[in-house]
Design a protein around this motif. Structure first.
Motif, PDB file in Angstrom:
ATOM      1  N   LYS A 179       0.722  -1.050   0.148  1.00 54.68           N
ATOM      2  CA  LYS A 179      -0.059  -0.032  -0.050  1.00 54.68           C
ATOM      3  C   LYS A 179       0.878   1.146  -0.150  1.00 54.68           C
ATOM      4  N   GLY A 180       0.501   2.268  -0.683  1.00 56.82           N
ATOM      5  CA  GLY A 180       1.260   3.728  -0.927  1.00 56.82           C
ATOM      6  C   GLY A 180       1.118   4.206   0.385  1.00 56.82           C
ATOM      7  N   HIS A 181       1.882   5.259   0.712  1.00 51.44           N
ATOM      8  CA  HIS A 181       2.189   6.091   2.059  1.00 51.44           C
ATOM      9  C   HIS A 181       0.670   6.920   2.183  1.00 51.44           C
TER      10      HIS A 181
ATOM     11  N   SER B  42      -3.345   1.153   5.593  1.00 53.75           N
ATOM     12  CA  SER B  42      -2.469   0.383   6.273  1.00 53.75           C
ATOM     13  C   SER B  42      -1.227   0.468   5.387  1.00 53.75           C
ATOM     14  N   SER B  43      -0.500   1.633   5.511  1.00 57.52           N
ATOM     15  CA  SER B  43       0.701   1.831   4.539  1.00 57.52           C
ATOM     16  C   SER B  43       1.980   1.945   5.412  1.00 57.52           C
TER      17      SER B  43
ATOM     18  N   PRO C 161      -3.470  -8.628   3.633  1.00 55.77           N
ATOM     19  CA  PRO C 161      -3.965  -8.432   2.406  1.00 55.77           C
ATOM     20  C   PRO C 161      -4.238  -6.735   2.125  1.00 55.77           C
ATOM     21  N   SER C 162      -4.427  -6.056   3.043  1.00 56.10           N
ATOM     22  CA  SER C 162      -4.859  -4.507   3.112  1.00 56.10           C
ATOM     23  C   SER C 162      -3.444  -4.011   2.996  1.00 56.10           C
ATOM     24  N   TYR C 163      -2.452  -4.627   3.276  1.00 60.79           N
ATOM     25  CA  TYR C 163      -1.128  -4.074   3.174  1.00 60.79           C
ATOM     26  C   TYR C 163      -0.172  -4.347   1.961  1.00 60.79           C
ATOM     27  N   ARG C 164      -0.173  -5.608   1.765  1.00 60.68           N
ATOM     28  CA  ARG C 164       0.647  -6.207   0.600  1.00 60.68           C
ATOM     29  C   ARG C 164      -0.431  -6.484  -0.404  1.00 60.68           C
ATOM     30  N   LEU C 165      -0.303  -5.783  -1.599  1.00 61.87           N
ATOM     31  CA  LEU C 165      -1.353  -5.883  -2.645  1.00 61.87           C
ATOM     32  C   LEU C 165      -0.779  -6.620  -3.809  1.00 61.87           C
TER      33      LEU C 165
END
Length: 361
Positions: free
Chosen positions: A25-27, A31-32, A68-72
């Motif tokens: 996820k981008g900054h 959840s970045s 999965p909300s962090y690693r896409l």
């Protein structure tokens, strides 16, 4: 054919590049954070992170797609053995602290909302204080201090100089005492992490960690929770890099894992481009030529042999000394001269020495 063993210690990226390389996820996402599982919230069109004590991310969690909300997206870097996808991707303090936190604070003082924006008189005082330091800034600093009105044009090195050297002097008596003490908290913490000797001390690193957490908590009360963006939140984990890389990198400090060397090398890359067309090919060709044919080595740059500069034949001489005389002596990492502000240095025993006579080879 010779086999060369390469061990990757870490990657230095800013937040957008890190997102692309890792497929996370981008900054600006909820959840970045690459170090903990904090979930941000939206406030006044900003993504802010108010929690300071969330569960840490682990390398196994990244490999196994636990969040999965962090690693896409998948990344080919997983093919590299023994690569730590959490600690191996540093929090580059050039972008996070200098161009992030420090820039935000100065812009808030200069052109932010009331009551945090300083008066025109206070801004003028700070600018005048900076200009007075110009003549006392030695050549160890690549840039001279500039007025606050040019803050949007400041380079990362200028924000670094302000945080570590100029800020405590030019802000004293001008900034509100509570805000000044809050700034000093950040100044001391980053000074510890940028100092090779103090950074080795575990207690000093723990002290820096406590200072950074205290700093961001006070920012919420002294300014606004709206400032608690990705960069401010990253201060919580900045000391983790010191804990991880000490022992892996000799004479570790934040500067040894920052993007400053890469930014400095950009000047050399620009000089490799001679025409408008095919710039990438030109750069590759020039670098390939250096590898194939080698490049001349400057013995002054690669050894501790000093280089004498500005020769002249007049002036007082010490006993048993003769001409020629020199006004400047340049070492690999510093320069001394007979004129201020480059005529002072600190000796190994802690004393300070001022040079008032000429140098002789």
């Amino acid at each position: 054919m010779t086999n060369v063993i390469v061990r990757i210690i870490g990657f230095v990226c800013d937040a957008p590049a890190k997102s692309d390389v890792l497929g996370v996820k981008g900054h600006s996402g909820y959840s970045s954070c690459t170090r903990c599982t904090v979930v941000g919230e939206t406030r006044n069109h900003r993504r802010i992170f108010l929690e300071t004590n969330c569960a840490a991310r682990t390398n196994s969690d990244f490999i196994n797609w636990i969040d999965p909300s962090y690693r896409l997206h998948d990344t080919s870097l997983v093919k590299i053995p023994n690569l730590d996808f959490v600690n191996g991707f540093v929090l580059d303090y050039m972008h996070l602290v200098c161009l992030g936190v420090m820039r935000t604070l100065i812009v808030t003082w200069y052109s932010g909302d009331l009551p945090h924006r300083l008066s025109f008189e206070n801004i003028s005082t700070i600018s005048n204080n900076l200009l007075q330091l110009v003549q006392n800034t030695p050549t160890d600093f690549v840039r001279k201090p500039r007025e606050i009105k040019y803050v949007l044009r400041w380079k990362a090195t200028e924000f670094r100089m302000f945080l570590l050297y100029f800020g405590p002097v030019v802000l004293k008596g001008v900034l509100d005492p509570e805000k000044y003490n809050n700034f000093i908290t950040l100044h001391v913490a980053i000074s510890i992490l940028c100092n090779t000797f103090r950074c080795k001390d575990k207690d000093q690193r723990q002290y820096a960690r406590c200072l950074l957490i205290n700093f961001i908590k006070n920012v919420q009360t002294l300014y606004s929770p709206d400032l608690m963006t990705h960069n401010f939140h990253g201060l919580i984990h900045l000391t983790d890099d010191a804990d991880y890389f000490i022992g892996k990198i000799p004479d570790f400090s934040l500067d040894s894992i920052s993007a400053f060397p890469f930014e400095n090398y950009m000047q050399q890359i620009k000089r490799m481009v001679r025409a408008k067309n095919a710039p990438l090919e030109q750069i590759i060709n020039r670098i390939s030529e250096k590898f194939c044919y080698g490049s001349p080595i400057d013995p002054i740059h690669n050894t501790d042999t000093p280089k004498m500069l500005i020769s002249h034949q007049s002036g007082p001489l010490l006993p048993n000394c003769g001409n020629p005389q020199y006004k400047k002596i340049s070492f690999r990492s510093f320069t001394l001269s007979t004129t201020a502000p480059n005529n002072c240095c600190r000796l190994v025993n802690g004393d300070y020495q001022q040079f008032i006579c000429n140098f002789r080879a």
